[in-house]
Motif scaffolding. Structure first.
Motif, PDB file in Angstrom:
ATOM      1  N   LYS A  26      -6.411  -3.251  29.376  1.00 34.62           N
ATOM      2  CA  LYS A  26      -7.475  -2.310  29.730  1.00 34.62           C
ATOM      3  C   LYS A  26      -8.463  -2.896  30.735  1.00 34.62           C
ATOM      4  CE  LYS A  26     -10.153  -1.869  26.353  1.00 34.62           C
ATOM      5  NZ  LYS A  26     -10.931  -1.645  25.124  1.00 34.62           N
ATOM      6  N   SER A  45     -22.980  -1.555  28.235  1.00 30.73           N
ATOM      7  CA  SER A  45     -23.400  -1.085  26.911  1.00 30.73           C
ATOM      8  C   SER A  45     -24.397  -2.051  26.288  1.00 30.73           C
ATOM      9  CB  SER A  45     -22.192  -1.010  25.984  1.00 30.73           C
ATOM     10  OG  SER A  45     -21.262  -0.074  26.437  1.00 30.73           O
ATOM     11  N   TYR A  61     -23.290  -7.106  28.875  1.00 35.44           N
ATOM     12  CA  TYR A  61     -23.869  -6.243  27.834  1.00 35.44           C
ATOM     13  C   TYR A  61     -25.377  -6.400  27.907  1.00 35.44           C
ATOM     14  CZ  TYR A  61     -19.559  -5.406  25.090  1.00 35.44           C
ATOM     15  OH  TYR A  61     -18.320  -4.996  24.668  1.00 35.44           O
ATOM     16  N   GLU A  80     -24.370   7.651  22.630  1.00 30.56           N
ATOM     17  CA  GLU A  80     -23.516   7.455  21.455  1.00 30.56           C
ATOM     18  C   GLU A  80     -23.607   5.996  21.073  1.00 30.56           C
ATOM     19  OE1 GLU A  80     -20.504   5.488  21.199  1.00 30.56           O
ATOM     20  OE2 GLU A  80     -20.969   4.701  23.175  1.00 30.56           O
ATOM     21  N   GLN A  82     -21.668   3.131  17.937  1.00 28.22           N
ATOM     22  CA  GLN A  82     -20.719   2.969  16.836  1.00 28.22           C
ATOM     23  C   GLN A  82     -20.831   1.564  16.272  1.00 28.22           C
ATOM     24  OE1 GLN A  82     -18.381   5.162  15.503  1.00 28.22           O
ATOM     25  NE2 GLN A  82     -19.181   6.729  16.895  1.00 28.22           N
ATOM     26  N   VAL A  84     -18.536  -0.814  15.735  1.00 27.60           N
ATOM     27  CA  VAL A  84     -17.133  -1.001  16.128  1.00 27.60           C
ATOM     28  C   VAL A  84     -16.453  -2.013  15.202  1.00 27.60           C
ATOM     29  CG1 VAL A  84     -15.564  -1.686  17.988  1.00 27.60           C
ATOM     30  CG2 VAL A  84     -17.605  -0.359  18.535  1.00 27.60           C
ATOM     31  N   TYR A  85     -17.132  -3.122  14.940  1.00 29.87           N
ATOM     32  CA  TYR A  85     -16.650  -4.078  13.945  1.00 29.87           C
ATOM     33  C   TYR A  85     -17.727  -4.184  12.887  1.00 29.87           C
ATOM     34  CZ  TYR A  85     -13.264  -5.369  17.507  1.00 29.87           C
ATOM     35  OH  TYR A  85     -12.262  -5.323  18.431  1.00 29.87           O
ATOM     36  N   GLY A  91     -23.456   0.524  21.837  1.00 31.58           N
ATOM     37  CA  GLY A  91     -23.888   1.863  22.214  1.00 31.58           C
ATOM     38  C   GLY A  91     -24.086   2.044  23.713  1.00 31.58           C
ATOM     39  N   THR A  92     -23.924   3.293  24.142  1.00 32.87           N
ATOM     40  CA  THR A  92     -24.116   3.661  25.550  1.00 32.87           C
ATOM     41  C   THR A  92     -25.528   4.210  25.719  1.00 32.87           C
ATOM     42  OG1 THR A  92     -21.798   4.365  25.555  1.00 32.87           O
ATOM     43  CG2 THR A  92     -23.166   5.062  27.435  1.00 32.87           C
ATOM     44  N   ILE A 111     -15.244   1.872  26.069  1.00 34.69           N
ATOM     45  CA  ILE A 111     -15.832   2.032  24.733  1.00 34.69           C
ATOM     46  C   ILE A 111     -14.743   2.350  23.713  1.00 34.69           C
ATOM     47  CG2 ILE A 111     -18.072   2.731  25.673  1.00 34.69           C
ATOM     48  CD1 ILE A 111     -17.453   5.586  24.978  1.00 34.69           C
ATOM     49  N   ASP A 112     -15.094   2.326  22.438  1.00 31.65           N
ATOM     50  CA  ASP A 112     -14.050   2.540  21.427  1.00 31.65           C
ATOM     51  C   ASP A 112     -13.685   4.022  21.324  1.00 31.65           C
ATOM     52  OD1 ASP A 112     -16.126   3.638  19.832  1.00 31.65           O
ATOM     53  OD2 ASP A 112     -15.095   2.939  18.036  1.00 31.65           O
TER      54      ASP A 112
HETATM   55  P1  5GP Z   1     -16.076  -6.747  22.605  1.00 32.65           P
HETATM   56  O1  5GP Z   1     -16.941  -7.246  21.469  1.00 32.65           O
HETATM   57  O2  5GP Z   1     -14.689  -7.313  22.555  1.00 32.65           O
HETATM   58  O3  5GP Z   1     -16.758  -6.887  23.942  1.00 32.65           O
HETATM   59  O4  5GP Z   1     -15.919  -5.167  22.416  1.00 32.65           O
HETATM   60  C1  5GP Z   1     -15.458  -4.655  21.230  1.00 32.65           C
HETATM   61  C2  5GP Z   1     -15.194  -3.180  21.351  1.00 32.65           C
HETATM   62  O5  5GP Z   1     -16.400  -2.447  21.511  1.00 32.65           O
HETATM   63  C3  5GP Z   1     -14.305  -2.758  22.526  1.00 32.65           C
HETATM   64  O6  5GP Z   1     -13.240  -1.987  22.000  1.00 32.65           O
HETATM   65  C4  5GP Z   1     -15.190  -1.889  23.377  1.00 32.65           C
HETATM   66  O7  5GP Z   1     -14.433  -0.849  23.943  1.00 32.65           O
HETATM   67  C5  5GP Z   1     -16.196  -1.348  22.377  1.00 32.65           C
HETATM   68  N1  5GP Z   1     -17.460  -0.959  22.998  1.00 32.65           N
HETATM   69  C6  5GP Z   1     -18.130  -1.622  23.960  1.00 32.65           C
HETATM   70  N2  5GP Z   1     -19.239  -0.957  24.305  1.00 32.65           N
HETATM   71  C7  5GP Z   1     -19.276   0.180  23.552  1.00 32.65           C
HETATM   72  C8  5GP Z   1     -20.192   1.298  23.473  1.00 32.65           C
HETATM   73  O8  5GP Z   1     -21.194   1.390  24.177  1.00 32.65           O
HETATM   74  N3  5GP Z   1     -19.887   2.267  22.579  1.00 32.65           N
HETATM   75  C9  5GP Z   1     -18.776   2.212  21.791  1.00 32.65           C
HETATM   76  N4  5GP Z   1     -18.571   3.240  20.959  1.00 32.65           N
HETATM   77  N5  5GP Z   1     -17.898   1.182  21.838  1.00 32.65           N
HETATM   78  C10 5GP Z   1     -18.143   0.168  22.708  1.00 32.65           C
END
Ligand code: 5GP
Length: 205
Positions: A26, A45, A61, A80, A82, A84-85, A91-92, A111-112
């Motif tokens: 991606k 984000s 970030y 939005e 989430q 995510v983990y 968030g955006t 984003i997720d």
């Molecule tokens: P990482 O910690 O590996 O940078 O990102 C983890 C996950 O968070 C990725 O799947 C990414 O797509 C998702 N992510 C990053 N920014 C955002 C956001 O602003 N909103 C959401 N919903 N997911 C996000």
């Protein structure tokens, strides 16, 4: 190689959302889009996770403390967000997207899946959601192991999350299967060009 169309600079509110399990290519595909479509800009984000490696605040970030993120939620600063983990919020920010639109740019978001679906619900036809699909889970597992950046626990977590995400891939405007990275990059570029041309026509009606 597709011909590059010229897009007008009118600040019509469009965005591109790229989703897919980690390890699907991606990020490489996102860079290919950014290199080929100058109007696209990566949307940064906010997150409560700590910076990793060479990550830079405001470039990779907006790194928020947990209470700062909670305050931003209360102040309705997010389009939005989430978890995510477990325990980690992403968030955006409205401000990020608005800033780009004002500058005539088109935000590209990574984003997720749930975040992507929320963006789609809010912005409808103005957003193109693309799901980058791995060939299969075995292939994805090989790629994750080859990166040598994740612990066994992290690989297992990412694989089970990948299955959940793949189950939702049909909700997307487009699915790109990454069996060959070069082809997947070109396919994604074509799909994005088509969307931008079509949405530009719609905006002038
Ligand atoms: P990482 O910690 O590996 O940078 O990102 C983890 C996950 O968070 C990725 O799947 C990414 O797509 C998702 N992510 C990053 N920014 C955002 C956001 O602003 N909103 C959401 N919903 N997911 C996000």
């Amino acid at each position: 190689m597709p011909q590059k169309p010229e897009f007008s600079q009118q600040p019509y509110h469009r965005m591109i959302v790229l989703c897919g399990p980690s390890g699907t290519g991606k990020t490489t595909i996102a860079h290919h889009l950014l290199e080929n479509i100058p109007e696209l800009k990566f949307s940064v984000s906010a997150t409560t996770r700590a910076p990793r490696g060479a990550e830079v605040d405001t470039r990779d970030y907006y790194f928020f403390a947990p209470d700062q993120f909670s305050q931003a939620i209360s102040d309705e600063l997010f389009i939005e967000y989430q978890e995510v983990y477990s325990g980690l919020l992403y968030g955006t920010l409205h401000s990020e997207v608005e800033r780009m639109w004002t500058a005539g740019q088109i935000p590209l978001m990574d984003i997720d899946v749930k975040g992507a679906m929320n963006i789609k619900r809010i912005f409808g036809k103005a957003v193109l959601t693309i799901f980058v699909h791995p060939v299969n889970l075995e292939n994805l597992e090989r790629r994750l192991r080859a990166r040598q950046t994740d612990s066994e626990e992290s690989i297992q977590r990412r694989l089970s999350r990948a299955q959940e995400e793949m189950n939702m891939s049909r909700e997307f405007d487009a699915i790109v299967y990454n069996d060959h990275l070069d082809k997947a990059m070109e396919k994604t570029l074509q799909i994005t060009y088509s969307f931008l041309l079509k949405s530009e026509k719609l905006s002038s009606i």
